[in-house]
Design an enzyme around this catalytic site. Structure first.
Site, PDB file in Angstrom:
ATOM      1  CE1 TYR A  12      -4.366  -1.311   0.318  1.00  0.00           C
ATOM      2  CE2 TYR A  12      -3.126  -3.090   1.342  1.00  0.00           C
ATOM      3  CZ  TYR A  12      -4.283  -2.617   0.762  1.00  0.00           C
ATOM      4  OH  TYR A  12      -5.355  -3.455   0.602  1.00  0.00           O
ATOM      5  CB  THR A 131       5.349   3.328  10.538  1.00  0.00           C
ATOM      6  OG1 THR A 131       4.637   4.078   9.589  1.00  0.00           O
ATOM      7  CG2 THR A 131       5.367   4.059  11.860  1.00  0.00           C
ATOM      8  CD  GLU A 159       4.120   8.703   1.809  1.00  0.00           C
ATOM      9  OE1 GLU A 159       5.182   8.878   1.216  1.00  0.00           O
ATOM     10  OE2 GLU A 159       3.248   9.597   1.899  1.00  0.00           O
ATOM     11  CG  PHE A 160       3.145  11.967   7.064  1.00  0.00           C
ATOM     12  CD1 PHE A 160       2.932  11.625   8.393  1.00  0.00           C
ATOM     13  CD2 PHE A 160       4.351  12.544   6.707  1.00  0.00           C
ATOM     14  CE1 PHE A 160       3.914  11.875   9.353  1.00  0.00           C
ATOM     15  CE2 PHE A 160       5.334  12.795   7.657  1.00  0.00           C
ATOM     16  CZ  PHE A 160       5.117  12.462   8.988  1.00  0.00           C
ATOM     17  CB  ALA A 162      -4.895   8.912   4.499  1.00  0.00           C
ATOM     18  CB  ALA A 225       2.045  12.271  12.839  1.00  0.00           C
ATOM     19  CB  ALA A 227       0.008   8.600  18.786  1.00  0.00           C
ATOM     20  CB  CYS A 278      -1.085   3.445  10.264  1.00  0.00           C
ATOM     21  SG  CYS A 278      -0.161   3.167   8.765  1.00  0.00           S
ATOM     22  CE  LYS A 281       2.645  -0.506  11.779  1.00  0.00           C
ATOM     23  NZ  LYS A 281       3.115  -0.683  10.419  1.00  0.00           N
TER      24      LYS A 281
HETATM   25  C1  UDX Z   1      -3.567   7.078   8.537  1.00  0.00           C
HETATM   26  C2  UDX Z   1      -2.996   8.499   8.540  1.00  0.00           C
HETATM   27  O1  UDX Z   1      -4.041   9.432   8.197  1.00  0.00           O
HETATM   28  C3  UDX Z   1      -1.836   8.628   7.561  1.00  0.00           C
HETATM   29  O2  UDX Z   1      -1.260   9.905   7.661  1.00  0.00           O
HETATM   30  C4  UDX Z   1      -0.801   7.563   7.890  1.00  0.00           C
HETATM   31  O3  UDX Z   1       0.251   7.605   6.937  1.00  0.00           O
HETATM   32  C5  UDX Z   1      -1.430   6.180   7.894  1.00  0.00           C
HETATM   33  O4  UDX Z   1      -2.538   6.150   8.804  1.00  0.00           O
HETATM   34  P1  UDX Z   1      -5.255   5.694   7.021  1.00  0.00           P
HETATM   35  O5  UDX Z   1      -5.152   4.640   8.062  1.00  0.00           O
HETATM   36  O6  UDX Z   1      -5.115   5.307   5.600  1.00  0.00           O
HETATM   37  O7  UDX Z   1      -4.146   6.821   7.266  1.00  0.00           O
HETATM   38  O8  UDX Z   1      -6.679   6.380   7.148  1.00  0.00           O
HETATM   39  P2  UDX Z   1      -7.323   7.645   7.888  1.00  0.00           P
HETATM   40  O9  UDX Z   1      -8.070   8.425   6.896  1.00  0.00           O
HETATM   41  O10 UDX Z   1      -6.349   8.364   8.719  1.00  0.00           O
HETATM   42  O11 UDX Z   1      -8.410   6.944   8.814  1.00  0.00           O
HETATM   43  C6  UDX Z   1      -8.062   6.056   9.856  1.00  0.00           C
HETATM   44  C7  UDX Z   1      -9.290   5.553  10.561  1.00  0.00           C
HETATM   45  O12 UDX Z   1      -9.888   6.558  11.375  1.00  0.00           O
HETATM   46  C8  UDX Z   1     -10.391   5.064   9.617  1.00  0.00           C
HETATM   47  O13 UDX Z   1     -10.940   3.858  10.139  1.00  0.00           O
HETATM   48  C9  UDX Z   1     -11.406   6.183   9.655  1.00  0.00           C
HETATM   49  O14 UDX Z   1     -12.720   5.747   9.376  1.00  0.00           O
HETATM   50  C10 UDX Z   1     -11.267   6.659  11.085  1.00  0.00           C
HETATM   51  N1  UDX Z   1     -11.681   8.065  11.255  1.00  0.00           N
HETATM   52  C11 UDX Z   1     -10.978   9.070  10.660  1.00  0.00           C
HETATM   53  C12 UDX Z   1     -12.783   8.371  12.052  1.00  0.00           C
HETATM   54  O15 UDX Z   1     -13.446   7.472  12.603  1.00  0.00           O
HETATM   55  N2  UDX Z   1     -13.132   9.690  12.215  1.00  0.00           N
HETATM   56  C13 UDX Z   1     -12.450  10.705  11.636  1.00  0.00           C
HETATM   57  O16 UDX Z   1     -12.833  11.872  11.842  1.00  0.00           O
HETATM   58  C14 UDX Z   1     -11.338  10.391  10.820  1.00  0.00           C
HETATM   59  P1  ADP Z   2       2.414  -1.354   3.736  1.00  0.00           P
HETATM   60  O1  ADP Z   2       0.984  -0.985   4.078  1.00  0.00           O
HETATM   61  O2  ADP Z   2       3.406  -0.934   4.807  1.00  0.00           O
HETATM   62  O3  ADP Z   2       2.839  -0.952   2.370  1.00  0.00           O
HETATM   63  P2  ADP Z   2       2.002  -4.090   2.819  1.00  0.00           P
HETATM   64  O4  ADP Z   2       1.815  -5.307   3.657  1.00  0.00           O
HETATM   65  O5  ADP Z   2       0.893  -3.595   1.965  1.00  0.00           O
HETATM   66  O6  ADP Z   2       2.507  -2.952   3.832  1.00  0.00           O
HETATM   67  O7  ADP Z   2       3.265  -4.281   1.867  1.00  0.00           O
HETATM   68  C1  ADP Z   2       4.516  -4.750   2.279  1.00  0.00           C
HETATM   69  C2  ADP Z   2       5.104  -5.624   1.167  1.00  0.00           C
HETATM   70  O8  ADP Z   2       6.453  -5.956   1.519  1.00  0.00           O
HETATM   71  C3  ADP Z   2       4.380  -6.962   0.954  1.00  0.00           C
HETATM   72  O9  ADP Z   2       3.917  -7.033  -0.378  1.00  0.00           O
HETATM   73  C4  ADP Z   2       5.468  -8.029   1.264  1.00  0.00           C
HETATM   74  O10 ADP Z   2       5.383  -9.163   0.412  1.00  0.00           O
HETATM   75  C5  ADP Z   2       6.744  -7.250   1.014  1.00  0.00           C
HETATM   76  N1  ADP Z   2       7.931  -7.821   1.675  1.00  0.00           N
HETATM   77  C6  ADP Z   2       8.055  -8.229   2.955  1.00  0.00           C
HETATM   78  N2  ADP Z   2       9.316  -8.677   3.196  1.00  0.00           N
HETATM   79  C7  ADP Z   2      10.009  -8.531   2.034  1.00  0.00           C
HETATM   80  C8  ADP Z   2      11.381  -8.814   1.631  1.00  0.00           C
HETATM   81  N3  ADP Z   2      12.269  -9.302   2.488  1.00  0.00           N
HETATM   82  N4  ADP Z   2      11.733  -8.544   0.339  1.00  0.00           N
HETATM   83  C9  ADP Z   2      10.825  -8.026  -0.514  1.00  0.00           C
HETATM   84  N5  ADP Z   2       9.540  -7.740  -0.198  1.00  0.00           N
HETATM   85  C10 ADP Z   2       9.117  -7.988   1.058  1.00  0.00           C
END
Ligand code: UDX
Ligand code: ADP
Length: 454
Positions: A12, A131, A159-160, A162, A225, A227, A278, A281
């Site tokens: 992702y 992260t 990376e920030f 979403a 950020a 958290a 994120c 975790k």
């Molecule tokens: C988040 C951070 O926004 C991003 O900067 C970081 O890099 C990865 O984590 P993401 O998890 O993709 O991104 O989604 P985000 O839009 O932040 O939403 C997280 C969760 O909070 C979702 O389940 C969302 O539905 C929920 N949420 C968000 C709420 O319930 N209310 C809100 O007002 C905002």
């Molecule tokens: P993120 O949301 O952090 O991008 P993902 O689980 O979507 O996490 O992607 C992480 C990718 O890293 C997976 O596709 C996984 O197969 C890959 N990966 C994990 N370990 C290795 C490795 N040692 N070499 C190459 N790719 C790896």
């Protein structure tokens, strides 16, 4: 120095980020590698059936794939041919041993570091994108530079983005954060990376939005950020329970709180709690770090954010149960939405998963519908009895006693709710956990309606 970039991890983060970097740096070759051959095949699929759904991603990949963006399983060649290595492998919560359930599992990261070291034939800049806990870069640098023939400079560039808005977030970031050591090599590496985001003949991010710090600050900033964002969601959800008890309306409260410019209007939407790969975790990681350094009160404080989030999903099920005469055994309940938020097929830590499991324990018959996440839903709920899957919302609701809206998919408000009502068993209930539907209109049709914080 050549200009080639490799990114290890085609997930992702790696996939969308490298697509945008390739688009904005036509002079650089960008290779994304992964051990998962199926994933790489999907990135390379002739009909662009990409492994992740993200609005706008396909267009960018169509533009650059085969020109200067490549996907491959050949990690060795890709590492040999580049000077700059991004690492975007997964760092899930560790489920065993010390720190189980809280610390990050760094086995993939360390395996990657060893691969880079083994395959390298020249000096490299290694950039953390995943992260990671504070001081991981130092550990990586120690592994990489121990008796190494080449020099490795490790930077942190969290990376920030979403999910669901990844491409927009990448194209117009609020900020790009680069953490690097204040040595001549460190400074040169930082300036090379700045050039990728904002350089001659490439780049797109205005220089003033690129913030540089030391490596540890960058690592900690990413955790902090996330958290803070997670804490806002838990805070508004804590207020939501109080609104339900007292007759206040959480959306009204949020609107007025958010009008204070010191607080701002975003991330104040009450709902089923946060999901995604994120937030949980990273907060757990922060808790673990605080504990490691003896900061037990701070650890407890951040734990509360997770506790509140879990409570929100338990509350949804309790309220549903109370409204359905304290028994849902054998009743049909349609979950509308399974993704952790709209515009993604991702179901990692989705509140819908927790709610589904709690409802299954009550022996409800569940039907899950979601426009993008049914494949993941089937995988997540495999082994749970009484769950079926249906792409079509109208069919999912047929004969149901309740519809529970778990994800705020944009088209849900414009479904034909009269038709849905007519096909359901009466009394028909809608529990809109996202407060995205017009409750008054639903009540006028005949539904009984539950919301969060109202
Ligand atoms: C988040 C951070 O926004 C991003 O900067 C970081 O890099 C990865 O984590 P993401 O998890 O993709 O991104 O989604 P985000 O839009 O932040 O939403 C997280 C969760 O909070 C979702 O389940 C969302 O539905 C929920 N949420 C968000 C709420 O319930 N209310 C809100 O007002 C905002
Ligand atoms: P993120 O949301 O952090 O991008 P993902 O689980 O979507 O996490 O992607 C992480 C990718 O890293 C997976 O596709 C996984 O197969 C890959 N990966 C994990 N370990 C290795 C490795 N040692 N070499 C190459 N790719 C790896």
């Amino acid at each position: 120095m050549n200009k080639n970039i490799v990114c290890i991890g085609a997930g992702y983060i790696g996939g969308p980020t490298m697509a945008v970097i390739a688009k904005k740096n036509p002079g650089r070759k960008v290779v994304v590698v992964d051990i998962n051959a199926e994933r790489i095949a999907a990135w390379n699929s002739p009909d662009f059936a990409l492994p992740i759904y993200e609005p706008g991603l396909e267009e960018v990949v169509r533009e650059v794939r085969g020109k200067n963006l490549f996907f491959s399983t050949d990690i060795e060649s890709a590492v040999k041919e580049c000077d700059i290595v991004f690492v975007g492998v997964n760092t899930p919560t560790k489920m065993f041993g010390r720190g189980a359930g809280r610390a990050s599992d760094l086995q993939y990261w360390e395996a990657t570091a060893r691969e880079i070291k083994n395959f390298a034939e020249c000096d490299k800049i290694v950039i953390e994108k995943s992260t990671l806990p504070v001081r991981t870069a130092a550990a990586m640098e120690a592994i990489l530079n121990d008796h190494a023939e080449h020099k490795f400079t490790v930077l942190s560039n969290p990376e920030f983005l979403a999910e669901g808005t990844a491409i927009k977030d990448l194209l117009e970031p609020d900020r790009v954060l680069i953490g690097g050591p204040s040595t001549p090599d460190g400074e040169a590496a930082v300036s090379e990376l700045v050039g990728i985001y904002n350089g001659e003949g490439g780049g797109w991010v205005p220089r003033e939005r690129i913030l540089t710090t030391n490596v540890w600050s960058a690592e900690l900033t990413k955790l902090a950020a996330n958290a803070f964002l997670a804490q806002r969601v838990s805070s508004i959800n804590a207020i939501a329970g109080l609104c339900e008890a007292t007759g206040a309306d959480v959306d009204e409260v949020a609107r007025v709180i958010g009008a204070d410019r010191r607080i701002g209007p975003k991330f104040l939407k009450a709902g089923p709690g946060f999901g995604g790969s994120c937030f949980k975790k990273d907060v757990l990681n922060l808790v673990y770090l605080c504990e490691t350094f003896g900061l037990h009160t701070a650890a407890e404080y951040w734990s509360g954010v997770i506790k509140m989030n879990n409570h929100q999903q338990e509350r949804i099920v309790s309220r549903l149960l109370a409204k359905m005469f304290n028994t849902i055994a054998g009743k049909k309940i349609a979950l509308f939405g399974f993704a952790f938020k709209a515009d993604t097929g991702d179901t990692r830590e989705t509140p819908a998963g927790t709610v589904a499991r709690l409802l299954a324990e009550e022996r409800a018959r569940l039907v899950v519908t979601d426009p993008k996440a049914l494949v993941n839903a089937r995988r997540d709920l495999a082994g749970i009895d009484g769950v079926s899957y249906e792409q079509d919302e109208y069919k999912a609701a047929e004969g149901a006693d309740a519809v529970v809206v778990m994800t705020d998919w944009r088209h849900y408000p414009s479904l034909d709710w009269r038709r849905i009502y007519d096909s359901m068993r009466k009394p028909a209930l809608v529990f809109d956990t996202r407060n995205c539907l017009d409750a008054a209109a639903l009540e006028a049709i005949g539904f009984s309606v539950l919301n969060i914080g109202k």
